[in-house]
Design an enzyme around this catalytic site. Structure first.
Site, PDB file in Angstrom:
ATOM      1  N   PHE A   1      46.924  -9.716  49.122  1.00 16.82           N
ATOM      2  CA  PHE A   1      48.143  -9.775  48.321  1.00 16.82           C
ATOM      3  C   PHE A   1      49.131 -10.657  49.075  1.00 16.82           C
ATOM      4  O   PHE A   1      49.139 -10.665  50.312  1.00 16.82           O
ATOM      5  CB  PHE A   1      48.739  -8.388  48.013  1.00 16.82           C
TER       6      PHE A   1
ATOM      7  N   PHE B   1      55.192 -19.633  45.629  1.00 16.50           N
ATOM      8  CA  PHE B   1      55.229 -19.409  44.179  1.00 16.50           C
ATOM      9  C   PHE B   1      56.591 -18.938  43.692  1.00 16.50           C
ATOM     10  O   PHE B   1      56.949 -19.159  42.538  1.00 16.50           O
ATOM     11  CB  PHE B   1      54.146 -18.394  43.773  1.00 16.50           C
TER      12      PHE B   1
ATOM     13  N   ARG C   1      49.255 -16.514  38.857  1.00 16.88           N
ATOM     14  CA  ARG C   1      48.504 -15.882  39.945  1.00 16.88           C
ATOM     15  C   ARG C   1      47.259 -16.731  40.182  1.00 16.88           C
ATOM     16  O   ARG C   1      46.152 -16.351  39.861  1.00 16.88           O
ATOM     17  CB  ARG C   1      48.120 -14.434  39.626  1.00 16.88           C
TER      18      ARG C   1
ATOM     19  N   LYS D   1      56.694   0.148  41.847  1.00 17.56           N
ATOM     20  CA  LYS D   1      55.614   0.142  40.842  1.00 17.56           C
ATOM     21  C   LYS D   1      55.353   1.589  40.422  1.00 17.56           C
ATOM     22  O   LYS D   1      56.134   2.149  39.662  1.00 17.56           O
ATOM     23  CB  LYS D   1      54.354  -0.520  41.400  1.00 17.56           C
TER      24      LYS D   1
HETATM   25  O1  PLI Z   1      57.639  -6.237  46.193  1.00 21.14           O
HETATM   26  P1  PLI Z   1      57.538  -5.258  47.311  1.00 21.14           P
HETATM   27  O2  PLI Z   1      58.013  -5.796  48.589  1.00 21.14           O
HETATM   28  O3  PLI Z   1      58.182  -3.936  46.984  1.00 21.14           O
HETATM   29  O4  PLI Z   1      55.979  -4.876  47.480  1.00 21.14           O
HETATM   30  C1  PLI Z   1      55.028  -5.800  47.909  1.00 21.14           C
HETATM   31  C2  PLI Z   1      53.708  -5.509  47.301  1.00 21.14           C
HETATM   32  C3  PLI Z   1      52.714  -4.972  48.062  1.00 21.14           C
HETATM   33  N1  PLI Z   1      51.497  -4.721  47.544  1.00 21.14           N
HETATM   34  C4  PLI Z   1      51.185  -4.968  46.264  1.00 21.14           C
HETATM   35  C5  PLI Z   1      49.809  -4.676  45.761  1.00 21.14           C
HETATM   36  C6  PLI Z   1      52.136  -5.509  45.434  1.00 21.14           C
HETATM   37  O5  PLI Z   1      51.820  -5.739  44.168  1.00 21.14           O
HETATM   38  C7  PLI Z   1      53.450  -5.805  45.948  1.00 21.14           C
HETATM   39  C8  PLI Z   1      54.430  -6.433  45.168  1.00 21.14           C
HETATM   40  N2  PLI Z   1      54.127  -6.920  43.994  1.00 21.14           N
HETATM   41  C9  PLI Z   1      54.878  -7.612  43.182  1.00 21.14           C
HETATM   42  C10 PLI Z   1      56.284  -8.022  43.477  1.00 21.14           C
HETATM   43  C11 PLI Z   1      54.291  -8.006  41.923  1.00 21.14           C
HETATM   44  O6  PLI Z   1      54.984  -8.624  41.097  1.00 21.14           O
HETATM   45  O7  PLI Z   1      53.113  -7.686  41.720  1.00 21.14           O
END
Ligand code: PLI
Length: 469
Positions: free
Chosen positions: A136, A461, A394, A270
């Site tokens: 990631f 990105f 992506r 999330k």
């Molecule tokens: O955006 P953060 O810093 O709260 O988290 C980073 C992060 C870590 N692991 C994974 C699997 C993610 O999907 C992730 C953040 N993802 C974003 C911002 C996304 O749009 O998928």
């Protein structure tokens, strides 16, 4: 025209699901014209991250921090204890993480990457290798900044957008073992296991695979750090697809999944149904002590880690709601609903349908467009111009450059993510989205590709700019 007859569950041979909540507050959306959108995307350098949110109609950029909170969470916000130290909300959050994720020690952080930064500094030495089930962006960046090299050990099926393997997030045990033999266990501080795997299409890891990884790591004395960002969603897939789990609750499955790991990093933005927040959780006291010490340098005191007391309370309550089976059935049911429409209409997407998003397969939208012309970036821009729907690249832009060679990394998957925020949009929004994607697919022969004209050094990105070819 798309065939719009197959929309209800009954017509698909099963009962329909509906959300286990009703709407209390609404936020109006602005509808723009095509000319306005053409101007907006050009001003944004054809990068959907650089659009103003007010110019977006349906925002599927991310499911991160875009959740709608419940009245129970909002009520908790009023109970924020904004003391600098020892806030009661910290203890509520700690109790929720211990109860639902099962780890002993909690280090709060402002969001997921804050926790990734801390664990990378605590565990990685220059020259180390960190195997993981696909990279990631932020996770790998912190591993590299700590002097480590990420090694992809996910099963091959994960890199194939059409493989129907039900657990495409699984670790390839042979690849992991080969790496351990090649570099030595002492060079591997931990295996970085994500559940679900975002970049593979929101694909889950099975409980059996997690158990096997644990056994292998035990043999070699290697830690496992879970990226628990969407682990509750992963638990739902285990319940649905893995033998022996149908009768178990998401909450129980999640706890079992975590029990095979030594700690986790978490973006609460999330699964945990909040707009900001995260944590690092650990079982080993010495590692915890070091992480707790570092968090005061980078995030904030160890009882708030960059969050307000009210944020911690909302997250404690969000965790409790996130593991309810009813919630998860509706959350993943909505993603599945959008995906099934697109599959029925012949639009190429990653299958099986994952947990948090539908991933459009830009290679199959534009089979003749070279990856250097950024097919997924192009597709995201086309979709915005068509409909005001904001998605995310992506593909090669997200993959960035190899720090050693300086060359683009060319991932096999060149995708556009339609990410569904939790409890925000209705089924009607999903219908509008499916029709817009289908319209862009019909006009796929007109797409020309893009040229990158500005490239930031880190996580390009987010801020890169492009021009039409
Ligand atoms: O955006 P953060 O810093 O709260 O988290 C980073 C992060 C870590 N692991 C994974 C699997 C993610 O999907 C992730 C953040 N993802 C974003 C911002 C996304 O749009 O998928």
């Amino acid at each position: 025209m798309p065939n719009t007859t197959l929309t209800t569950g009954k017509q698909r041979g099963r009962r329909s699901w509906a959300e286990p909540w009703k709407v209390k507050v609404v936020e109006p959306l602005k509808v723009t014209t095509r000319e306005q959108r053409e101007r907006a995307i050009a001003e944004a350098g054809y990068n959907t991250f650089l659009l103003r949110s007010e110019d977006v109609y349906i925002d599927l950029l991310t499911d991160s921090g875009t959740n709608a909170m419940s009245d129970y969470q909002w009520a908790g916000m009023m109970l924020g204890d904004e003391a600098y130290a020892g806030s009661r909300n910290f203890y509520n959050l700690e109790a929720a993480v211990q109860k639902y994720y099962g780890y002993k020690y909690l280090v709060p952080s402002h969001q997921g990457r804050g926790a990734e930064h801390i664990i990378s500094r605590v565990l990685i030495k220059p020259g180390d290798y960190i195997p993981g089930n696909m990279y990631f962006t932020t996770t790998r960046m912190h591993q590299e900044m700590a002097g480590g090299t990420f090694v992809d050990v996910i099963i091959d099926e994960a890199h194939d957008s059409q493989s129907l393997h039900p657990f495409k997030g699984n670790v390839d045990l042979q690849k992991l073992e080969d790496l351990i033999k090649r570099v030595g266990a002492e060079k591997i501080p931990y295996v970085s296991v994500a559940a679900t795997v975002n970049m593979a299409g929101g694909q889950p890891i099975s409980m059996q695979n997690m158990r096997d990884v644990r056994a292998l790591c035990n043999r070699h004395g290697v830690h496992i750090i879970l990226d628990a960002t969407r682990a509750a969603e992963n638990a739902w897939f285990i319940k649905i697809h893995e033998e022996g789990y149908a009768g178990k609750s998401v909450a129980n499955i999640l706890r079992e999944l975590c029990s095979y790991t030594d700690g986790c990093t978490m973006s609460g933005k999330k699964d945990a149904l909040v707009n900001i927040g995260g944590w690092l959780a650990l079982n080993d006291y010495d590692l915890y002590e070091e992480a707790r010490n570092l968090v005061v340098v980078f995030e904030g005191l160890h009882t708030y880690g960059g969050m307000a007391g009210r944020d911690m309370e909302a997250m404690a309550r969000g965790i409790e709601e996130s593991v309810q089976d009813d919630h998860m059935r509706a959350r993943i049911g909505q993603v599945e609903y959008l995906g099934e429409l697109l599959v029925e209409w012949g639009v190429p997407i990653v299958v099986p349908i994952g947990g948090h998003a539908i991933f459009l397969d830009a290679r199959r939208f534009y089979p003749d467009m070279p990856q250097d012309h950024f097919p997924a970036q192009t597709l995201a821009a086309e979709l915005y111009v068509d409909s005001g729907i904001r998605a995310m690249e992506r593909g090669v832009v997200s993959a960035g450059r190899d720090p050693k060679t300086g060359q683009h990394r060319y991932p096999k998957l060149e995708l556009v993510r339609l990410t569904i925020p939790r409890r925000v949009y209705t089924q009607a929004h999903m219908d509008v989205t499916a029709e817009a994607v289908e319209a862009v697919y019909q006009r796929r022969a007109e797409a020309r590709g893009l040229k990158m004209i500005y490239e930031p050094k880190y996580l390009r990105f987010f801020q890169a700019r492009f021009e039409p070819l």
